[in-house]
Write an enzyme that holds these catalytic residues in place. Structure first.
Site, mmCIF file in Angstrom:
data_model
loop_
_atom_site.group_PDB
_atom_site.id
_atom_site.type_symbol
_atom_site.label_atom_id
_atom_site.label_comp_id
_atom_site.label_asym_id
_atom_site.label_seq_id
_atom_site.Cartn_x
_atom_site.Cartn_y
_atom_site.Cartn_z
ATOM 1 C CG HIS A 347 -2.130 -0.806 1.097
ATOM 2 N ND1 HIS A 347 -3.310 -0.334 0.570
ATOM 3 C CD2 HIS A 347 -2.344 -2.105 1.392
ATOM 4 C CE1 HIS A 347 -4.206 -1.303 0.576
ATOM 5 N NE2 HIS A 347 -3.645 -2.392 1.069
ATOM 6 C CE LYS A 535 -6.862 14.141 -0.018
ATOM 7 N NZ LYS A 535 -6.831 12.892 -0.761
ATOM 8 N NE ARG A 536 -5.335 10.194 10.059
ATOM 9 C CZ ARG A 536 -4.951 9.223 10.875
ATOM 10 N NH1 ARG A 536 -5.582 8.058 10.835
ATOM 11 N NH2 ARG A 536 -3.989 9.390 11.742
ATOM 12 C CE LYS A 541 -3.430 10.955 2.985
ATOM 13 N NZ LYS A 541 -4.151 10.300 1.869
ATOM 14 C CB THR A 643 -10.198 5.114 -2.056
ATOM 15 O OG1 THR A 643 -9.934 5.438 -0.691
ATOM 16 C CG2 THR A 643 -9.438 3.855 -2.452
ATOM 17 C CE LYS A 647 -14.026 6.779 -0.082
ATOM 18 N NZ LYS A 647 -13.408 7.126 1.225
#
Ligand SMILES: *Cc1c(COP(=O)(O)O)cnc(C)c1O
Length: 803
Positions: A347, A535-536, A541, A643, A647
């Site tokens: 992952h 998101k986290r 990110k 992911t 969505k």
């Protein structure tokens, strides 16, 4: 049990009185939720029993999905939807003056995961059952899921999450299927009669793994699969020493989910959790196998065991242990069976996230397992030596144990017949860079399975308004086969559909605005662009890039009276790992910027900044359908797949993003012209890492906009804030901006200008939005799971078997 709303009502009312000993008018919402949940679980049980019975009787292959996380969220609404009784129940309750939606809100999220990895496991469970596939999940029933986040004065505060406080209506405790798991102790070797060595684990401390089963209901079929979550309890067989300590240590194993999805805490407890999960699961898998089959060497024809990331990788030596010590297989046979049974998903390529365990911790806790890992390593290195004689560096690099550390990813690769990445780009990076040596050694193992999301939760359940419009436009075939969403392509220019899409989006924005008003006391303009990054919180990110851009917009509006823009609401949701100091600073920064921007009369009508606390699955279901813009702006090469991106796409948001993870495949499908792609490409990033050449301060010095916002981190610009953002400032300038925030800043500003310009042409925007939905079907986890089933697991639809 009930086939129309009147039967439902009758049964519901009777249950309220019988179970609660209360008259209906005296029942609370929680009472009603529990009664309804129990009714539905019982409703499920016939098919659940039948599904299990069929699995027991037939000889076809089954898959077991082992994961340290399952981020399930709420189950009531999804179960009703999948059972096809949502409307009956809703109408029945409505007649009684009860809102089903209100009852759904009573349910706590099962938050047994950190983020994407755990949510993927949950989507996979839904797809397995909905595709009639024989697939079971195994995980841990943490008493406390991921912490509950509160924001106090702009700072994150963590509270222990309490999802079991009122019980969990969906679970069934199965104490008769308890499994014993040993820790500590020592291994004794005895010579057996035939001269073979027998290994005995003496003086171990035993922990009972008690299963709690959750039904996984397929979408309008008869399949009900099982997600089994293990709870750690004191064992009856444990000789009674220091009972209090033993009880505490035991129960600690399933007490908390580790609130970190990237680095590892390096704690014994974490390793205990991992072995606890896999030992209980593998023993159960073999017990089930043995009740159907007699020859253990046939295991791979009947069973595939999937390990979701490296956390469950000790299942490999655990199976070896059982085959060697209990079935008496010789090493080569046992290894052949094992390596034909396991498959592994990687992952991440973030090197700090690759799990390693110090031998010093590993060996005493799991003495027999360590011995087996040691032997696996010896033999693996021997094989490497035969292929690469004399190449010590290569062998040292690939070894499973080196420098007194056990490398979990290396064990996973050595012990599995399949190793997959989670998006094309990610798999390519694995093959050509991070795991290149392993790829060269065993190329046949490597393959890609691009992640997906279940459209049943992320479209049908969370956005019924859009679902209805889509059914009205292209019919309902996409519900069973989401790639049929492609039928929408022909309607992308249809003004009627465009108008209706706009209306649906407006409804979802108004619902979210009500939530924001309720939670944050902030009223937002629903005509503004809803620009969302949820998101986290992690440096890679790049929530920071988003915030710096908002700061820039603020400065621009203040300083340039000719500047105009379409009003925009920037919405954030993110939990930071409790020990991740930098991430927490970013949360504080978002709040400081929000405070300034939202209250400045000159800017507050053009930009608003919202942080919704405690981001989790149920909140995601409210936020995502309301988004116009989806922020997917990770440093290229860092996000394995993502992911969240999928969505949003399925709900008609347009993506502003880098060519990272699955964004690349989204762009391939919908076309770059229907997204806002910007910034460095992954090869450029990786080349910078390899060869250097990036000097962040040059961007600071040469770009006035950057200099201004970066200075504002430390010059007291945020008056409410007595501790400046030195840490963030230093990460950009002193530490040379490892995630290329400043490097991508200008391109990001341009991409946002394009968003603004495009939004001014509603037809153009809506056309792109429709095209995004049309191309989102590929990213259904049904497609992903169908690929796993065919290419990796070799399992077949169970409905075919049943006939
Ligand atoms: C989908 C999801 C994630 C993963 O989001 P990414 O943007 O892919 O990191 C994390 N948390 C929750 C609650 C989710 O639903």
């Amino acid at each position: 049990m009930f086939s129309d709303k009147n039967e439902f009502k009758e049964s519901f009312l009777k249950r309220i009185e019988m179970s609660l000993g209360k008259a209906f008018p005296d029942s609370t919402k929680r009472d009603q939720f529990h009664i309804l949940g129990n009714m539905i679980r019982e409703h499920i049980s016939t098919n659940w029993i039948q599904t299990n019975e069929h699995y027991r009787l037939n000889q076809k292959k089954q898959v077991y999905y082992l994961s340290i996380e399952f981020l399930l969220g709420r189950l009531l609404g999804q179960n009703l939807l999948n059972l096809g009784i949502y409307d009956i129940v809703q109408e029945g309750l409505h007649d009684l003056g009860i809102s089903l939606h209100d009852l759904e809100e009573v349910e706590s999220d099962a938050g047994l995961g950190n983020g994407g990895l755990g949510r993927l496991a949950a989507c996979f469970m839904d797809s397995l059952a909905s595709l009639d596939l024989p697939g079971h999940g195994y995980g841990i029933r943490y008493k406390h899921g991921l912490f509950e986040q509160r924001i106090v004065d702009g700072f994150q505060v963590e509270l222990p999450e309490q999802w079991l406080r009122h019980g969990h209506v969906w679970e069934v405790r199965k104490p008769d299927l308890t499994v014993e798991v040993p820790f500590w102790g020592r291994v004794e070797t005895i010579k057996g009669k035939d001269g073979k060595l027998i290994f005995e684990h003496r003086d171990a401390e035993y922990v009972s793994a008690v299963p709690y089963d959750l039904p996984v209901v397929g979408y309008q079929n008869t399949t009900v699969n099982t997600l089994r979550l293990w709870s750690a309890e004191p064992s009856r067989y444990q000789p009674n020493r220091d009972m209090m300590r033993y009880k505490r240590d035991t129960e600690a194993i399933s007490e908390f989910l580790y609130p970190d999805d990237t680095h590892d805490e390096g704690k014994i407890l974490r390793l205990k959790q991992q072995y606890f999960l896999v030992s209980a699961s593998v023993k159960t898998i073999l017990r089930q196998f043995s009740s159907r089959q007699s020859n253990i060497e046939d295991l791979p024809e009947h069973v595939a065991i999937h390990i979701n990331d490296t956390h469950p990788v000790l299942a490999i030596p655990e199976l070896m242990r059982i085959l060697l010590d209990e079935y008496g297989l010789d090493w080569d046979k046992a290894w052949r069976v094992t390596t034909k049974t396991f498959c592994y998903t990687n992952h991440t390529t973030l090197s700090e996230a690759l799990e390693k365990w110090s031998v010093r911790i590993f060996q005493p806790l799991l003495p027999r397992i360590y011995g087996i890992v040691h032997e696996i390593n010896e033999r693996y290195c021997q094989q490497l030596w035969e292929k690469y004689p004399g190449e010590w560096d290569r062998i040292k690099h690939m070894a499973i144990i080196s420098y007194d550390e056990v490398k979990m990813a290396h064990l996973a690769i050595a012990g599995s017949y399949s190793v997959n990445g989670v998006a094309k780009l990610h798999t390519d990076i694995l093959k050509t860079r991070e795991m290149n040596m392993f790829y060269n050694f065993s190329p046949e193992k490597f393959n890609n399975k691009t992640n997906g999301i279940t459209h049943r939760r992320w479209l049908l359940k969370s956005n019924p308004e859009l679902t209805q419009l889509l059914v009205h436009t292209i019919g309902d075939s996409f519900i069973k086969d989401p790639e049929q969403l492609m039928e929408l392509e022909r309607y992308s220019n249809d003004s009627v559909l465009q108008e209706d899409m706009k209306k649906v989006k407006q409804i979802k924005k108004e619902q979210l605005a009500a939530r924001i008003l309720d939670q944050n006391g902030l009223s937002v303009d629903t005509e503004s662009i809803f620009d969302v990054q949820v998101k986290r919180l992690h440096a890679y990110k790049r929530q920071l890039l988003n915030v710096l851009h908002i700061m820039y917009l603020y400065n621009r509006i203040k300083e340039d009276s000719s500047f105009t823009m379409h009003p925009q609401t920037f919405i954030f949701g993110a939990k930071a790992s409790p020990g991740y100091y930098y991430a927490k600073k970013i949360i504080k920064l978002i709040h400081s910027v929000a405070n300034k921007v939202n209250h400045d009369p000159k800017t507050k009508d053009l930009i608003k900044v919202v942080f919704l606390e405690n981001y989790r699955v149920s909140l995601a279901e409210e936020i995502i359908p309301a988004a116009n813009v989806s922020e997917q702006i990770s440093t290229a090469s860092k996000e394995a797949s993502g992911t969240g991106n999928m969505k949003f796409m399925m709900n008609g948001a347009l993506t502003i993003g880098t060519l990272d993870g699955a964004n690349v495949e989204m762009a391939e499908r919908v076309g770059q012209e229907n997204m806002f792609i910007f910034g460095l490409r992954s090869e450029q990033v990786l080349d910078y890492y390899s060869y250097g050449g990036y000097v962040a301060s040059e961007y600071y010095h040469h770009d006035e906009r950057i200099r201004q916002v970066v200075n504002q981190l430390v010059n007291g610009f945020f008056s409410d804030n007595d501790e400046p953002f030195d840490l963030i400032y230093d990460s950009l300038l002193t530490e040379n901006d490892y995630y290329f925030v400043l490097r991508d800043f200008s391109a990001y500003v341009d991409a946002h200008e394009k968003i603004n310009a495009t939004y001014k042409h509603p037809k153009e925007w809506l056309r792109k939005s429709i095209l995004n939905i049309a191309h989102s079907g590929y990213f259904s986890s049904d497609r992903t799971i169908a690929e796993y089933a065919k290419d990796i697991w070799g399992i077949e639809q169970y409905s075919l078997i049943r006939k």
